[in-house]
Write a protein that holds these residues in place. Sequence first.
Motif, PDB file in Angstrom:
ATOM      1  N   LEU A 136     -23.027 -27.828  13.530  1.00 11.27           N
ATOM      2  CA  LEU A 136     -22.723 -27.273  14.846  1.00 11.27           C
ATOM      3  C   LEU A 136     -21.311 -26.706  14.896  1.00 11.27           C
ATOM      4  CD1 LEU A 136     -23.546 -27.014  17.897  1.00 11.27           C
ATOM      5  CD2 LEU A 136     -22.496 -29.269  18.233  1.00 11.27           C
ATOM      6  N   HIS A 137     -20.389 -27.356  14.209  1.00  6.25           N
ATOM      7  CA  HIS A 137     -18.979 -26.947  14.236  1.00  6.25           C
ATOM      8  C   HIS A 137     -18.519 -26.485  12.854  1.00  6.25           C
ATOM      9  CE1 HIS A 137     -18.332 -28.333  18.322  1.00  6.25           C
ATOM     10  NE2 HIS A 137     -18.907 -29.488  18.031  1.00  6.25           N
ATOM     11  N   ALA A 138     -19.257 -25.577  12.250  1.00  7.71           N
ATOM     12  CA  ALA A 138     -18.930 -25.095  10.899  1.00  7.71           C
ATOM     13  C   ALA A 138     -17.511 -24.527  10.794  1.00  7.71           C
ATOM     14  CB  ALA A 138     -19.958 -24.054  10.456  1.00  7.71           C
ATOM     15  N   PRO A 139     -17.008 -23.777  11.795  1.00  6.88           N
ATOM     16  CA  PRO A 139     -15.625 -23.269  11.668  1.00  6.88           C
ATOM     17  C   PRO A 139     -14.582 -24.383  11.587  1.00  6.88           C
ATOM     18  CG  PRO A 139     -16.820 -22.028  13.334  1.00  6.88           C
ATOM     19  CD  PRO A 139     -17.676 -23.209  12.989  1.00  6.88           C
ATOM     20  N   ILE A 140     -14.824 -25.502  12.266  1.00  7.59           N
ATOM     21  CA  ILE A 140     -13.879 -26.619  12.192  1.00  7.59           C
ATOM     22  C   ILE A 140     -13.917 -27.230  10.797  1.00  7.59           C
ATOM     23  CG2 ILE A 140     -13.395 -28.944  13.074  1.00  7.59           C
ATOM     24  CD1 ILE A 140     -14.363 -27.977  15.808  1.00  7.59           C
ATOM     25  N   LYS A 141     -15.110 -27.381  10.270  1.00  8.28           N
ATOM     26  CA  LYS A 141     -15.240 -27.870   8.901  1.00  8.28           C
ATOM     27  C   LYS A 141     -14.486 -26.963   7.931  1.00  8.28           C
ATOM     28  CE  LYS A 141     -18.778 -28.823   5.364  1.00  8.28           C
ATOM     29  NZ  LYS A 141     -20.234 -28.846   5.086  1.00  8.28           N
ATOM     30  N   SER A 142     -14.589 -25.660   8.127  1.00 14.32           N
ATOM     31  CA  SER A 142     -13.884 -24.709   7.252  1.00 14.32           C
ATOM     32  C   SER A 142     -12.376 -24.871   7.368  1.00 14.32           C
ATOM     33  CB  SER A 142     -14.281 -23.274   7.606  1.00 14.32           C
ATOM     34  OG  SER A 142     -15.650 -23.058   7.352  1.00 14.32           O
ATOM     35  N   LEU A 143     -11.897 -25.174   8.583  1.00 14.82           N
ATOM     36  CA  LEU A 143     -10.452 -25.340   8.773  1.00 14.82           C
ATOM     37  C   LEU A 143      -9.922 -26.528   7.988  1.00 14.82           C
ATOM     38  CD1 LEU A 143      -7.875 -24.384  10.222  1.00 14.82           C
ATOM     39  CD2 LEU A 143      -8.491 -25.891  12.136  1.00 14.82           C
ATOM     40  N   TRP A 144     -10.694 -27.601   7.882  1.00 12.09           N
ATOM     41  CA  TRP A 144     -10.241 -28.755   7.098  1.00 12.09           C
ATOM     42  C   TRP A 144      -9.882 -28.318   5.680  1.00 12.09           C
ATOM     43  CZ3 TRP A 144     -15.355 -31.811   8.232  1.00 12.09           C
ATOM     44  CH2 TRP A 144     -15.399 -32.170   9.582  1.00 12.09           C
ATOM     45  N   TYR A 145     -10.801 -27.597   5.065  1.00 10.54           N
ATOM     46  CA  TYR A 145     -10.609 -27.214   3.667  1.00 10.54           C
ATOM     47  C   TYR A 145      -9.555 -26.128   3.521  1.00 10.54           C
ATOM     48  CZ  TYR A 145     -14.789 -30.033   3.295  1.00 10.54           C
ATOM     49  OH  TYR A 145     -15.677 -31.077   3.378  1.00 10.54           O
ATOM     50  N   ALA A 146      -9.431 -25.262   4.516  1.00  6.14           N
ATOM     51  CA  ALA A 146      -8.403 -24.226   4.475  1.00  6.14           C
ATOM     52  C   ALA A 146      -7.003 -24.850   4.524  1.00  6.14           C
ATOM     53  CB  ALA A 146      -8.586 -23.249   5.638  1.00  6.14           C
ATOM     54  N   CYS A 147      -6.828 -25.861   5.373  1.00 10.10           N
ATOM     55  CA  CYS A 147      -5.532 -26.530   5.454  1.00 10.10           C
ATOM     56  C   CYS A 147      -5.198 -27.250   4.152  1.00 10.10           C
ATOM     57  CB  CYS A 147      -5.513 -27.508   6.626  1.00 10.10           C
ATOM     58  SG  CYS A 147      -5.350 -26.719   8.243  1.00 10.10           S
ATOM     59  N   GLU A 148      -6.197 -27.862   3.553  1.00  6.47           N
ATOM     60  CA  GLU A 148      -5.937 -28.548   2.293  1.00  6.47           C
ATOM     61  C   GLU A 148      -5.550 -27.547   1.199  1.00  6.47           C
ATOM     62  OE1 GLU A 148      -8.187 -31.546  -0.847  1.00  6.47           O
ATOM     63  OE2 GLU A 148      -8.606 -31.691   1.294  1.00  6.47           O
ATOM     64  N   ARG A 149      -6.241 -26.405   1.131  1.00  6.07           N
ATOM     65  CA  ARG A 149      -5.883 -25.388   0.134  1.00  6.07           C
ATOM     66  C   ARG A 149      -4.475 -24.865   0.376  1.00  6.07           C
ATOM     67  NH1 ARG A 149     -11.212 -23.703   1.195  1.00  6.07           N
ATOM     68  NH2 ARG A 149     -10.437 -22.053   2.579  1.00  6.07           N
ATOM     69  N   ALA A 150      -4.139 -24.616   1.638  1.00  5.65           N
ATOM     70  CA  ALA A 150      -2.813 -24.086   1.955  1.00  5.65           C
ATOM     71  C   ALA A 150      -1.724 -25.096   1.609  1.00  5.65           C
ATOM     72  CB  ALA A 150      -2.756 -23.709   3.427  1.00  5.65           C
ATOM     73  N   PHE A 151      -1.978 -26.359   1.863  1.00  8.74           N
ATOM     74  CA  PHE A 151      -1.002 -27.396   1.537  1.00  8.74           C
ATOM     75  C   PHE A 151      -0.792 -27.473   0.031  1.00  8.74           C
ATOM     76  CE2 PHE A 151       0.713 -31.671   1.074  1.00  8.74           C
ATOM     77  CZ  PHE A 151       1.536 -31.801   2.189  1.00  8.74           C
ATOM     78  N   ARG A 152      -1.874 -27.419  -0.718  1.00  3.43           N
ATOM     79  CA  ARG A 152      -1.756 -27.444  -2.180  1.00  3.43           C
ATOM     80  C   ARG A 152      -0.981 -26.223  -2.674  1.00  3.43           C
ATOM     81  NH1 ARG A 152      -4.854 -31.192  -4.801  1.00  3.43           N
ATOM     82  NH2 ARG A 152      -6.436 -32.273  -3.540  1.00  3.43           N
TER      83      ARG A 152
END
Length: 639
Positions: free
Chosen positions: A480-496
């Motif tokens: 239902l909240h696929a964009p929020i799920k995508s944000l989790w992984y985007a933040c982790e990639r950006a932090f790395r």
Amino acid sequence: MTHVAPVLLDFESRSRADLGAVGGRKYWEHPSSEALVVVWYDTADGTVGAWYPGQAWPHRGRVLAAHNAQGFDRFGGERYGFDAAGWIDTSQLARKAGLPGALDALGQRWCGAPKDKEASRFTASLSSVRRPSRKHGAAEIPADVWRDMSDDERRARGVLPELDAKGFTRVVSYCASDVAILAEAWPRLSEWLDVDADVEALDRVINDRGVAFDAALARRLLAEDARVARIAVADAAAKLGMTPEACAAAARSPKQFCEIVGTPDARADTIEHIEHPLADARRALASIARGKLTAGLARVHADGRLRDTLRYYGAHTGRWSGRGMQLQNMPRPAKRLADAIESGELDVDAFADEVLRGRECDADEIALLVRATITASRGNLLAVQDFSSIEARATAWAAGDDAAIDVFRSGRDPYKVAATAVFGVPYESVTKAQRQVGKVCELALGYQGGPGAFTAMARAYRLDLTGLDLAAIVAAWRTLHAPIKSLWYACERAFRSAISGRPAWAGLFEYVPADDGSAVACFLPSGRPIVYHAARAVTGDESLAYLGTRGTEHLYGGKLVENAIQALCRDLMAGAMLRAERAGLHPVLTVHDEIVCDVPESSAERAGAELHAAMLELPNWAAGFPIDADGWTGRRYRK
């Protein structure tokens, strides 16, 4: 204030007042409090000196800085007439920089050694009262009488340790070592003077203003709490065949409690739902209300106001935390009472007045009325506005979850929308029980929570999990909240990426490495950073880590989103508080997503509307945010 060159200082003192109980402001108001020495360092010319009571303060009209200035040193300076042009709290600067607020931790990080803990204990011991005996040259108090005295009585009638020349030299040396740490830290801390400076100044105004506190109600509730505890202990003792004294001792002792009840530990969350007479007694004796009410009475001033209840930058994200009575984590009303308030059957103001007149109340009612000890000033009302589902709205907005944003803007119930995804039923057909599942989903899963997080939240809301497929529920919510799920992984990639030295964006958040590679900063839409020191990818692990105020803390995408969203919401709150202050609404508290103002009763309705407008006004950086707020006015604070 960027180019200010303050005088750094540290007070060493002694007192019969209990600093931890009464706070720094009341400590310095106590007649027994006395400064022993102030060591200072002038950042303008590098000179160092010491001031002793009776001398003229050599830096009148200068800006002064101290670690915990707003919680302690400022009030000592005011008592001794230091006539400062302003005060800087270096512990607040440290927390803004993502560093520990404790001077000990800064000393270890920057000077290679912590504070002298033995000297610290010695200095603290100078305020420890002892039982008077003949050798002290005072009227002796027998040991059995001393044992039965209250803490306050002991502090009033006990004797303080003698301080000889050798001990005094040790105190001065210890004070100088603290100032040396400050001098070492100042060049780095001063870089944060202009970050969030207007909000920091407002925090000072609100803490100085204080909030009215009903001491009479607090004392009445403490009497009721003691009565309820006596009844619980007596009932448990009768059922267990024990004397009340033995039962109370067993309930208070974790070891005895575990042996009798058979639990692995005696923590509050472990025994919360245990049905056993001794568990009932332990819960009654460990009342949360008692601690809060006692703390409120210890800190209330002669004018009937609690001050210094807010701790600026209390969290890594910049959110406020509490001091003293800890108004940020007051007990939630029991469901039966919350329902009665919502339906209009229970008027908190009237109920509190009944209790003041002698009405008995049970443990749930006592917990409810702890909040009611916070009141409006005479002739005023509290105007309260609460951001509606602010974190859920912020997460959807930051993630570009247009479907979720549309739910908020349309006025539909997000919990029922979540239930439709989980149970596959039409919105109109969602039952009350299904909506409760949807509510737990929205509260537990937004920051990458899984079945464990769902279970923990369900326990808090007393949700029956029988027959529920938790993995399927989590999967349905994430779909239902696929964009929020995508944000989790985007933040982790950006932090790395930032750990590797390359700035990167994740939605609205930019992750930037420090020039020396020592930290990563997450820049919020407002421009304020969250700083992660010693950020790194954990070797042999998929996780991330940084050096937080309590040591190494681990990160993942959902945690990064949680930090960023809570910080973003805090910036919205801070902006609303500034607008409320400029409008003359006199904020006295912020509690989570609420602003509490003390306004004249004659204009309370208009003030409530003005506060609502201040909450809904968006800064340029938050254009398009699906903001909403709701509130009330009344004499006593309530949930």
